[in-house]
Design a protein around this motif. Structure first.
Motif, PDB file in Angstrom:
ATOM      1  N   ASP A  23       0.819  -1.217   0.000  1.00 11.99           N
ATOM      2  CA  ASP A  23       0.000   0.000   0.000  1.00 11.99           C
ATOM      3  C   ASP A  23       0.852   1.266   0.000  1.00 11.99           C
ATOM      4  OD1 ASP A  23      -2.440  -1.299  -0.094  1.00 11.99           O
ATOM      5  OD2 ASP A  23      -2.806  -1.146   2.067  1.00 11.99           O
ATOM      6  N   PHE A  24       2.099   1.161   0.440  1.00  5.61           N
ATOM      7  CA  PHE A  24       3.003   2.316   0.530  1.00  5.61           C
ATOM      8  C   PHE A  24       3.951   2.435  -0.662  1.00  5.61           C
ATOM      9  CE2 PHE A  24       2.135   1.511   5.101  1.00  5.61           C
ATOM     10  CZ  PHE A  24       1.563   2.744   5.400  1.00  5.61           C
ATOM     11  N   VAL A  25       3.722   1.674  -1.723  1.00  4.91           N
ATOM     12  CA  VAL A  25       4.640   1.659  -2.865  1.00  4.91           C
ATOM     13  C   VAL A  25       3.951   2.217  -4.101  1.00  4.91           C
ATOM     14  CG1 VAL A  25       6.031   0.171  -4.356  1.00  4.91           C
ATOM     15  CG2 VAL A  25       5.876  -0.320  -1.907  1.00  4.91           C
ATOM     16  N   LYS A  26       4.670   3.099  -4.815  1.00  2.00           N
ATOM     17  CA  LYS A  26       4.161   3.684  -6.056  1.00  2.00           C
ATOM     18  C   LYS A  26       5.273   3.602  -7.107  1.00  2.00           C
ATOM     19  CE  LYS A  26       2.140   7.764  -8.080  1.00  2.00           C
ATOM     20  NZ  LYS A  26       1.679   9.118  -7.908  1.00  2.00           N
ATOM     21  N   VAL A  27       4.920   3.097  -8.291  1.00  2.00           N
ATOM     22  CA  VAL A  27       5.910   2.985  -9.370  1.00  2.00           C
ATOM     23  C   VAL A  27       6.235   4.381  -9.891  1.00  2.00           C
ATOM     24  CG1 VAL A  27       6.385   2.043 -11.654  1.00  2.00           C
ATOM     25  CG2 VAL A  27       5.116   0.685  -9.980  1.00  2.00           C
ATOM     26  N   GLY A  28       7.548   4.632 -10.030  1.00  3.85           N
ATOM     27  CA  GLY A  28       8.010   5.931 -10.497  1.00  3.85           C
ATOM     28  C   GLY A  28       8.877   5.785 -11.730  1.00  3.85           C
ATOM     29  N   PRO A  29       9.580   6.853 -12.096  1.00  2.00           N
ATOM     30  CA  PRO A  29      10.434   6.835 -13.287  1.00  2.00           C
ATOM     31  C   PRO A  29      11.571   5.823 -13.136  1.00  2.00           C
ATOM     32  CG  PRO A  29      10.449   9.013 -12.231  1.00  2.00           C
ATOM     33  CD  PRO A  29       9.567   8.129 -11.425  1.00  2.00           C
ATOM     34  N   GLY A  30      12.012   5.280 -14.256  1.00  3.20           N
ATOM     35  CA  GLY A  30      13.145   4.370 -14.257  1.00  3.20           C
ATOM     36  C   GLY A  30      12.846   3.012 -13.643  1.00  3.20           C
ATOM     37  N   GLY A  31      11.567   2.707 -13.476  1.00 11.23           N
ATOM     38  CA  GLY A  31      11.203   1.423 -12.889  1.00 11.23           C
ATOM     39  C   GLY A  31      11.331   1.371 -11.384  1.00 11.23           C
ATOM     40  N   CYS A  32      11.659   2.484 -10.760  1.00  9.42           N
ATOM     41  CA  CYS A  32      11.747   2.505  -9.301  1.00  9.42           C
ATOM     42  C   CYS A  32      10.361   2.295  -8.705  1.00  9.42           C
ATOM     43  CB  CYS A  32      12.319   3.829  -8.802  1.00  9.42           C
ATOM     44  SG  CYS A  32      14.092   3.991  -9.065  1.00  9.42           S
ATOM     45  N   ASN A  79      20.433   4.210  -7.013  1.00 14.26           N
ATOM     46  CA  ASN A  79      20.823   5.294  -6.103  1.00 14.26           C
ATOM     47  C   ASN A  79      19.633   6.078  -5.579  1.00 14.26           C
ATOM     48  OD1 ASN A  79      23.620   4.809  -6.093  1.00 14.26           O
ATOM     49  ND2 ASN A  79      23.802   5.821  -8.068  1.00 14.26           N
ATOM     50  N   ASN A  80      18.468   5.438  -5.534  1.00 13.49           N
ATOM     51  CA  ASN A  80      17.253   6.047  -5.009  1.00 13.49           C
ATOM     52  C   ASN A  80      16.920   5.314  -3.709  1.00 13.49           C
ATOM     53  OD1 ASN A  80      14.647   6.861  -4.399  1.00 13.49           O
ATOM     54  ND2 ASN A  80      13.761   6.191  -6.334  1.00 13.49           N
ATOM     55  N   THR A  81      17.193   5.932  -2.584  1.00 14.26           N
ATOM     56  CA  THR A  81      17.010   5.245  -1.291  1.00 14.26           C
ATOM     57  C   THR A  81      15.541   4.998  -0.953  1.00 14.26           C
ATOM     58  OG1 THR A  81      17.106   7.344  -0.081  1.00 14.26           O
ATOM     59  CG2 THR A  81      19.172   6.108  -0.345  1.00 14.26           C
ATOM     60  N   PHE A  82      14.610   5.608  -1.695  1.00 16.90           N
ATOM     61  CA  PHE A  82      13.186   5.348  -1.494  1.00 16.90           C
ATOM     62  C   PHE A  82      12.732   4.100  -2.252  1.00 16.90           C
ATOM     63  CE2 PHE A  82      13.169  10.148  -1.297  1.00 16.90           C
ATOM     64  CZ  PHE A  82      13.141  10.210   0.080  1.00 16.90           C
ATOM     65  N   CYS A  83      13.559   3.587  -3.157  1.00 15.25           N
ATOM     66  CA  CYS A  83      13.181   2.495  -4.042  1.00 15.25           C
ATOM     67  C   CYS A  83      13.177   1.153  -3.306  1.00 15.25           C
ATOM     68  CB  CYS A  83      14.129   2.435  -5.234  1.00 15.25           C
ATOM     69  SG  CYS A  83      13.682   1.159  -6.433  1.00 15.25           S
ATOM     70  N   VAL A  84      12.130   0.352  -3.547  1.00 13.93           N
ATOM     71  CA  VAL A  84      12.038  -0.993  -2.980  1.00 13.93           C
ATOM     72  C   VAL A  84      11.879  -2.037  -4.093  1.00 13.93           C
ATOM     73  CG1 VAL A  84      11.167  -0.241  -0.734  1.00 13.93           C
ATOM     74  CG2 VAL A  84       9.540  -0.773  -2.554  1.00 13.93           C
ATOM     75  N   ASN A  85      12.193  -1.657  -5.335  1.00  7.81           N
ATOM     76  CA  ASN A  85      12.116  -2.581  -6.452  1.00  7.81           C
ATOM     77  C   ASN A  85      13.206  -3.645  -6.273  1.00  7.81           C
ATOM     78  OD1 ASN A  85      12.309  -3.951  -8.895  1.00  7.81           O
ATOM     79  ND2 ASN A  85      11.901  -2.131 -10.119  1.00  7.81           N
ATOM     80  N   PRO A  86      12.832  -4.924  -6.164  1.00  7.28           N
ATOM     81  CA  PRO A  86      13.831  -5.963  -5.923  1.00  7.28           C
ATOM     82  C   PRO A  86      14.873  -6.069  -7.035  1.00  7.28           C
ATOM     83  CG  PRO A  86      11.719  -6.947  -6.459  1.00  7.28           C
ATOM     84  CD  PRO A  86      11.481  -5.473  -6.275  1.00  7.28           C
ATOM     85  N   GLU A  87      14.517  -5.641  -8.250  1.00  7.07           N
ATOM     86  CA  GLU A  87      15.487  -5.656  -9.348  1.00  7.07           C
ATOM     87  C   GLU A  87      16.548  -4.578  -9.192  1.00  7.07           C
ATOM     88  OE1 GLU A  87      13.404  -5.569 -13.061  1.00  7.07           O
ATOM     89  OE2 GLU A  87      12.298  -7.400 -12.599  1.00  7.07           O
TER      90      GLU A  87
END
Length: 94
Positions: A23-32, A79-87
């Motif tokens: 619920d706290f995750v939103k897809v952003g630019p660059g696949g983040c 280099n995006n510390t907010f990113c939780v994309n496992p890739e």
């Protein structure tokens, strides 16, 4: 709410925990996959499990690999510390 030491094992997540996490995750630019919930030090996502707070990228690593990162850091290729994309996540050292 307490912040646990960076290297304390992350407990297994319940189905409810998993739903709350995404619920706290939103897809952003660059696949983040950006964390939109609360933060530690305005730099890292914070997720609470059983009244203890964990760094969201460490929880994401646990969710996707089934492994706790242990004494390793979870680093971000993007280099995006907010990113939780496992890739975008990998284990590293200081």
């Amino acid at each position: 709410m307490k912040m646990v030491d960076r290297f304390v094992l992350i407990p297994e997540l319940s189905p409810n925990d998993l739903c709350r996490f995404w619920d706290f995750v939103k897809v952003g630019p660059g696949g983040c996959m950006n964390w939109t919930g609360s933060l530690f030090d305005r730099r890292y996502g914070r997720f609470t499990i059983k009244a203890a707070s964990y760094i969201a990228s460490r929880v994401a690593y646990r969710i996707h690999t089934g492994l706790d990162p242990g004494e390793f850091y979870v680093c971000h290729e993007c280099n995006n510390t907010f990113c939780v994309n496992p890739e975008h996540l990998f284990l590293g050292t200081n």
